[in-house]
Design a protein around this motif. Structure first.
Motif, PDB file in Angstrom:
ATOM      1  N   LEU A   1      27.984  -0.712  32.041  1.00 50.96           N
ATOM      2  CA  LEU A   1      27.772  -2.131  31.776  1.00 50.96           C
ATOM      3  C   LEU A   1      26.299  -2.477  31.656  1.00 50.96           C
ATOM      4  N   LEU A   2      25.450  -1.700  32.281  1.00 47.90           N
ATOM      5  CA  LEU A   2      24.035  -2.035  32.357  1.00 47.90           C
ATOM      6  C   LEU A   2      23.239  -1.452  31.199  1.00 47.90           C
ATOM      7  N   VAL A   3      23.537  -0.202  30.814  1.00 43.47           N
ATOM      8  CA  VAL A   3      22.766   0.477  29.766  1.00 43.47           C
ATOM      9  C   VAL A   3      23.711   1.256  28.878  1.00 43.47           C
ATOM     10  N   THR A   4      23.186   1.759  27.744  1.00 38.44           N
ATOM     11  CA  THR A   4      24.014   2.516  26.783  1.00 38.44           C
ATOM     12  C   THR A   4      23.895   4.022  26.976  1.00 38.44           C
ATOM     13  N   ASP A   5      23.152   4.470  27.985  1.00 37.02           N
ATOM     14  CA  ASP A   5      22.889   5.909  28.134  1.00 37.02           C
ATOM     15  C   ASP A   5      24.182   6.708  28.240  1.00 37.02           C
ATOM     16  N   SER A   6      25.148   6.202  29.039  1.00 36.34           N
ATOM     17  CA  SER A   6      26.393   6.944  29.247  1.00 36.34           C
ATOM     18  C   SER A   6      27.183   7.066  27.958  1.00 36.34           C
ATOM     19  N   LEU A   7      27.145   6.008  27.124  1.00 36.91           N
ATOM     20  CA  LEU A   7      27.867   6.066  25.853  1.00 36.91           C
ATOM     21  C   LEU A   7      27.237   7.094  24.915  1.00 36.91           C
ATOM     22  N   LEU A   8      25.925   7.280  25.044  1.00 37.40           N
ATOM     23  CA  LEU A   8      25.256   8.288  24.219  1.00 37.40           C
ATOM     24  C   LEU A   8      25.646   9.704  24.625  1.00 37.40           C
TER      25      LEU A   8
ATOM     26  N   GLN B   1      34.112  23.148  31.433  1.00 40.04           N
ATOM     27  CA  GLN B   1      34.633  21.797  31.341  1.00 40.04           C
ATOM     28  C   GLN B   1      33.482  20.838  31.677  1.00 40.04           C
ATOM     29  N   VAL B   2      33.114  19.981  30.714  1.00 41.32           N
ATOM     30  CA  VAL B   2      32.026  19.023  30.936  1.00 41.32           C
ATOM     31  C   VAL B   2      32.659  17.699  31.377  1.00 41.32           C
ATOM     32  N   ILE B   3      32.334  17.295  32.579  1.00 40.87           N
ATOM     33  CA  ILE B   3      32.896  16.068  33.158  1.00 40.87           C
ATOM     34  C   ILE B   3      31.752  15.083  33.373  1.00 40.87           C
ATOM     35  N   MET B   4      31.891  13.927  32.755  1.00 45.03           N
ATOM     36  CA  MET B   4      30.898  12.888  33.013  1.00 45.03           C
ATOM     37  C   MET B   4      31.458  11.903  34.036  1.00 45.03           C
ATOM     38  N   VAL B   5      30.637  11.545  35.008  1.00 45.09           N
ATOM     39  CA  VAL B   5      31.023  10.606  36.068  1.00 45.09           C
ATOM     40  C   VAL B   5      30.190   9.337  35.876  1.00 45.09           C
ATOM     41  N   THR B   6      30.878   8.234  35.708  1.00 43.38           N
ATOM     42  CA  THR B   6      30.164   6.973  35.500  1.00 43.38           C
ATOM     43  C   THR B   6      30.903   5.851  36.214  1.00 43.38           C
ATOM     44  N   SER B   7      30.354   4.655  36.115  1.00 47.20           N
ATOM     45  CA  SER B   7      30.969   3.459  36.700  1.00 47.20           C
ATOM     46  C   SER B   7      30.515   2.257  35.874  1.00 47.20           C
ATOM     47  N   SER B   8      30.931   1.096  36.272  1.00 45.91           N
ATOM     48  CA  SER B   8      30.545  -0.107  35.530  1.00 45.91           C
ATOM     49  C   SER B   8      29.176  -0.609  35.957  1.00 45.91           C
ATOM     50  N   THR B   9      28.954  -0.665  37.279  1.00 47.40           N
ATOM     51  CA  THR B   9      27.688  -1.156  37.817  1.00 47.40           C
ATOM     52  C   THR B   9      27.232  -0.209  38.910  1.00 47.40           C
TER      53      THR B   9
END
Length: 806
Positions: free
Chosen positions: A710-717, A586-594
């Protein structure tokens, strides 16, 4: 309006919730009201009482006063009555020039005080302990002086202290006190018992105020109103702590204004007298010439008298002669007046009430003199190049030119009338053929003599009238009421002060609650989030408590702390969000807005929670721009990491692994490594897909600690390689409006299966939101972690008892 804003707006207008939010702080309202009333009572006790003094005066018309009006032999009328322009008079009264004279005349530049332990009060003349004689090197540079405090040692000696300084010096009444730019000497007042002052240890203060500044201040504080719409009465008011001083100032203002107007009238009268004297000299010369001509003619013609037969003159000739005399008089006056305009000084007043029958010329003369006087007064406080002075100069020049044109036009009209009358007179005399030529000639000379004699007498009367006006000038104001004061102070207002104190006492805590609530745009709990997002499918899978600095940030093996229980809830809810349907990890990505919302903290503890359940986990630092995972592990970020793998095709994933990280056998970690100049390009070069495929074949769970969205597009990639997203929001840090952004990410499918984790929830409740860890059953789980009553502070216990308001 967005859905979030609508939901939040609907929630914010809940009247019951709003009342509960405010009423729960009722002890603070009582406390602040009581404190405000105490402060108000102290303020009223020591506030200086301000009294209002009033004087009423009637402004007299300076053009219709009791001056002697000798309109003269021509039957000229006096000037018509003109209403007083009260607005102009008000500005003159309030002018710095008049008030400067009041300051100088009353000696207001020196202020005296009686110094008490709590309050210092001003005193007036009858209470003056002494007089002060000032001396200045350059008085224009002295804007004022500090407060000098005097304490008497004996009948002749005193201690002097400057301002709030601690040092004081001993002086005698004969001594001159020298300062940098100012010096002074104290002069004793006869009859004052200075030994008694010394015995009672009285402290007196005095200071110097710049007269110009005092005049400006007095101009602002002096109230002037018109009593009624049609009256000519002005009401002057002044507020101050001393009624007697207020009254003296008001009476002095009226006196100085009256004296100023009298001086202006005298100047006009003196100018008129000068003009008449000059014309008399010319008339005497002309009269002497005519008399000599008459004597010579009689001698040459052997005639000593003019024999005239009244019957030979018709009534028409008599009337014509009378009119010719009036025209000659008017021409003489007008020509003399025009000569003054053309040869006199540019900005000097002109003579008035000379007897000219042209009302327009008379009115323009009055306006011209008024402008001249206004310009002279303005120049006392402004330079020649000032815009007001330039405007007055322009008006004066324009009116002077208009006056010249009016006089020339008047002279031309009189000449034309004279020609007509002379023609009539000649026609009348043509029928008198029997009158000898010598008698006609003598008659002409005699007529000229009579005109000059009557003009001479007329000018003598005018000179007498001008002299009388200059000597006995009537006042410009009539005092209706001399200055009087109201014994009830206008300030402070006791009732108003107490009412305002109560209002302020209520407003302070209410405003504090309102402001905190208004600017409370942060997220706190899942309950609050559910209210805001409504029925949108955005699950909250866990609430992570705030971790104090002295508590471990990472959960341990067999850990039963609140932090560990919170992440067990997160782990359980993750399994409910998406059940495993394949053998792949299971691949889980953890991110936030800022940044600073705790995604690295959440990633690390989620990985530890899975490890504690027996899963093999790989934690990858996928934030290539601002990595934080290395700091949690206490290693250097320059070590090999994910960027090395993405950049160097010869690097194998196994070379990057930190085996058995944090002493957990089933936890491997790969840090981000060095910060590349092109993170987005590295993530898109295809190496990361190979990395994920290899990681999924070796581990049960792959957790990606990604960059903020919110800061960069890396997470969306990286979203296409993940099975679900843990989106971290932090209590008291994340803004409410971020939820709308998260909903947009969910709606657009840019991140897979978003679930929220609320990080950093504190024990206390704020702004009316109650926080409970565990969805209604508390964080005890039988382990004794419920917050006991003995752990609460006294004010928390008190507020807890007030929960019945809810």
């Amino acid at each position: 309006m967005s859905e979030i804003e609508e939901n939040f707006s609907q929630d914010s207008v809940d009247i019951k919730a709003t009342l509960v939010k405010y009423l729960r702080y009722w002890p603070y309202y009582i406390l602040f009201v009581v404190l405000a009333l105490i402060v108000a009572k102290i303020k009223l006790r020591y506030d200086t009482r301000i009294y209002q003094s009033t004087t009423n005066v009637k402004i007299l018309d300076q053009y219709n006063s009791n001056e002697v009006d000798l309109s003269g032999l021509t039957g000229g009328n006096a000037l018509l009555y003109r209403n007083v322009n009260l607005t102009n008079e008000i500005e003159i009264i309030r002018s710095r020039r008049i008030l400067q004279q009041v300051v100088d005349q009353m000696g207001l530049e020196t202020q005296f005080f009686k110094v008490g332990q709590v309050r210092t009060s001003e005193i007036w003349k009858e209470e003056y302990p002494f007089l002060v004689i000032w001396s200045f090197n350059d008085s224009s540079k002295i804007k004022g002086s500090p407060m000098f405090q005097v304490t008497f040692k004996s009948a002749n000696e005193y201690y002097l202290k400057v301002g709030q300084s601690s040092g004081e010096k001993l002086y005698n009444f004969k001594d001159i006190v020298e300062r940098k730019d100012i010096s002074f000497k104290l002069v004793p007042i006869s009859g004052v018992n200075y030994a008694e002052y010394a015995k009672k240890n009285y402290i007196f203060g005095f200071k110097y105020n710049n007269p110009e500044n005092l005049a400006a201040s007095l101009s602002k504080s002096l109230g002037i109103t018109i009593v009624g719409k049609t009256s000519q009465i002005l009401s002057l008011t002044l507020k101050g702590p001393l009624m007697s001083k207020n009254e003296a100032i008001l009476n002095s203002v009226v006196e100085q204004f009256n004296e100023d107007a009298i001086k202006d009238k005298r100047r006009v009268a003196e100018s008129t007298e000068t003009f008449v004297n000059e014309r008399l000299i010319d008339i005497v010369g002309e009269l002497d010439t005519i008399e000599q001509s008459l004597a010579s003619f009689k001698q040459s013609s052997s005639s000593t008298t003019i024999e005239m037969d009244p019957m030979i003159y018709s009534q028409k000739a008599v009337e014509t002669e009378k009119q010719l005399f009036q025209i000659e008089t008017q021409l003489s006056l007008a020509k003399g007046y025009l000569e003054i305009l053309e040869t006199g000084e540019q900005y000097s007043v002109l003579p008035q009430q000379l007897g000219l029958e042209d009302n327009q010329v008379n009115l323009q003369t009055e306006q011209y003199n008024s402008l001249i006087l206004t310009r002279e007064k303005t120049l006392l406080s402004a330079k020649k190049g000032h815009p007001i002075v330039e405007s007055l100069n322009s008006q004066i020049e324009q009116l002077r030119s208009t006056l010249k044109k009016s006089l020339k036009s008047y002279i031309s009209i009189q000449k034309d009338q004279k020609k007509v009358l002379e023609t009539k007179e000649n026609n009348a005399y043509q029928g008198l053929s029997s009158v000898p030529r010598i008698e006609k000639t003598l008659r002409d000379i005699s007529r000229q003599q009579g005109i000059k004699e009557r003009l001479y007498l007329f000018l003598l009367e005018k000179r007498e009238a001008a002299s009388l006006s200059a000597a006995v000038t009537s006042p410009s104001v009539k005092v209706v009421d001399y200055a009087y004061s109201n014994n009830n102070p206008v300030s402070p207002n006791t009732k108003f002060t107490y009412m305002m104190a109560m209002l302020i006492g209520l407003l302070i805590p209410v405003s504090w609650v309102a402001i905190r609530s208004y600017f409370n745009t942060k997220l706190y709990t899942s309950a609050q989030i559910r209210k805001i997002i409504g029925r949108r499918n955005l699950p909250v899978i866990g609430e992570v408590p705030h971790v104090d600095k002295d508590v471990s940030r990472l959960i341990q093996k067999n850990d039963r702390s609140e932090l560990a229980e919170a992440f067990r809830v997160v782990r359980t809810n993750l399994n409910y969000v998406q059940k495993r349907d394949s053998e792949d990890a299971q691949v889980i990505m953890v991110t936030s807005s800022t940044k600073s919302e705790g995604k690295t903290f959440t990633s690390l503890n989620t990985a530890l929670s899975f490890v504690s359940s027996g899963y093999k986990v790989l934690l990858v630092g996928a934030d290539l721009r601002n990595p934080q995972l290395h700091s949690e592990l206490g290693i250097d970020k320059s070590n090999k990491g994910l960027t090395t793998y993405l950049f160097d095709e010869s690097t194998d994933m196994d070379d990057l692994l930190i085996k058995n990280a944090l002493r957990q056998e089933k936890l491997d970690i790969i840090i981000s490594g060095f910060i590349p100049p092109n993170p987005a390009e590295l993530l898109m070069n295809g190496r990361f897909e190979t990395f994920i495929d290899k990681a999924k074949s070796k581990y049960d769970y792959v957790i990606l600690d990604c960059a903020p969205t919110l800061l960069v597009t890396d997470s969306l990639l990286l979203a296409s390689y993940a099975d679900l997203t843990m989106y971290v929001v932090r209590s008291e840090v994340t803004e409410m409006r971020i939820l709308e952004y998260i909903l947009d990410l969910q709606k657009s499918g840019k991140l897979p299966k978003i679930s929220l984790v609320i990080n950093g929830i504190k024990k206390s409740s704020r702004f009316g939101y109650g926080y409970g860890y565990g969805y209604g059953y508390g964080y005890n789980y039988g382990y004794g972690y419920e917050y006991g009553e003995d752990q609460l502070k006294w004010w928390q216990k008190a507020l807890k008892k007030l929960r019945f308001w809810k």
